[in-house]
Design an enzyme around this catalytic site. Structure first.
Site, short mmCIF file in Angstrom:
data_model
loop_
_atom_site.label_atom_id
_atom_site.label_comp_id
_atom_site.label_asym_id
_atom_site.label_seq_id
_atom_site.Cartn_x
_atom_site.Cartn_y
_atom_site.Cartn_z
N PRO A 175 0.79 -1.24 0.00
CA PRO A 175 0.00 0.00 0.00
C PRO A 175 0.82 1.29 0.00
CG PRO A 175 0.02 -0.94 2.19
CD PRO A 175 0.75 -1.91 1.30
N CYS A 176 1.60 1.48 -1.04
CA CYS A 176 2.42 2.69 -1.16
C CYS A 176 1.58 3.95 -1.23
CB CYS A 176 3.33 2.59 -2.38
SG CYS A 176 4.64 1.38 -2.19
#
Length: 186
Positions: free
Chosen positions: A146-147
């Site tokens: 989940p950048c």
């Protein structure tokens, strides 16, 4: 365009992929023998396939909808509600720094965000803030890594390199919050 560096130094491999739809649009999930190598969400299926070819220029890409159907469905369900750890196996490829960044990003608690400087400090390279931002922008694992939850220190979104994007977003698929909210209303 980010290309899979390690793949260029080894014999070509077969990467199987399947496509489908998710809450955000067209979805593509590509896998090697070890796990998922890419999760992409784009506006069109043709763009997904073009981007996959650019990512893995030396791989033999095999469209295998039947074999990929269950995985694509699980990824689509996860994208609709990404509130628990991503349970499917990933074949994460990248430089050593990228893998360390992506591993640390996966530790961000659900519902929370972090900053590039916090991630840089956590991996032992506190001055590598731009390198962390670059690694986040090069992740090919939409939602599984989940950048999109890593922000600038001031908390603003947009990310490293956003000045080069017309819409101000760092990730092509990250406008999911607005899209999911609109979908729930409609």
């Amino acid at each position: 365009m980010f290309r899979d560096g390690p793949l260029t130094r080894r014999a070509p491999e077969t990467i199987r992929y399947g496509t489908g739809r998710c809450a955000l649009g067209a979805l593509l999930v590509a896998s090697s023998e070890r796990g998922i190598v890419s999760i992409m969400v784009r506006d069109t299926q043709s763009r997904l396939i073009r981007d996959l070819g650019a990512r893995f220029p030396k791989a033999k890409l095999v469209r295998d909808e039947k074999r990929s159907k269950a995985t694509v469905a699980k990824v689509a369900r996860y994208i609709a509600a990404p509130f628990r750890p991503f349970a499917l196996p990933l074949d994460i490829r990248g430089t050593e720094l990228q893998r360390r960044v992506w591993s640390e990003v996966r530790k961000i608690p659900f519902g929370e965000t972090s900053t590039y400087s916090t991630i840089a400090a956590a991996i032992g390279t506190p001055k590598a803030i731009r390198a962390v931002a670059n690694a986040c922008s090069r992740s090919w694992f939409a939602f599984a890594v989940p950048c999109h939850r890593v922000l600038h220190k001031g908390g603003r979104s947009g990310g490293y390199g956003a000045q080069n994007r017309r819409d101000g977003r760092q990730y092509r698929w990250v406008d999911y919050e607005a899209k999911l909210a609109a979908k729930r209303r409609g």
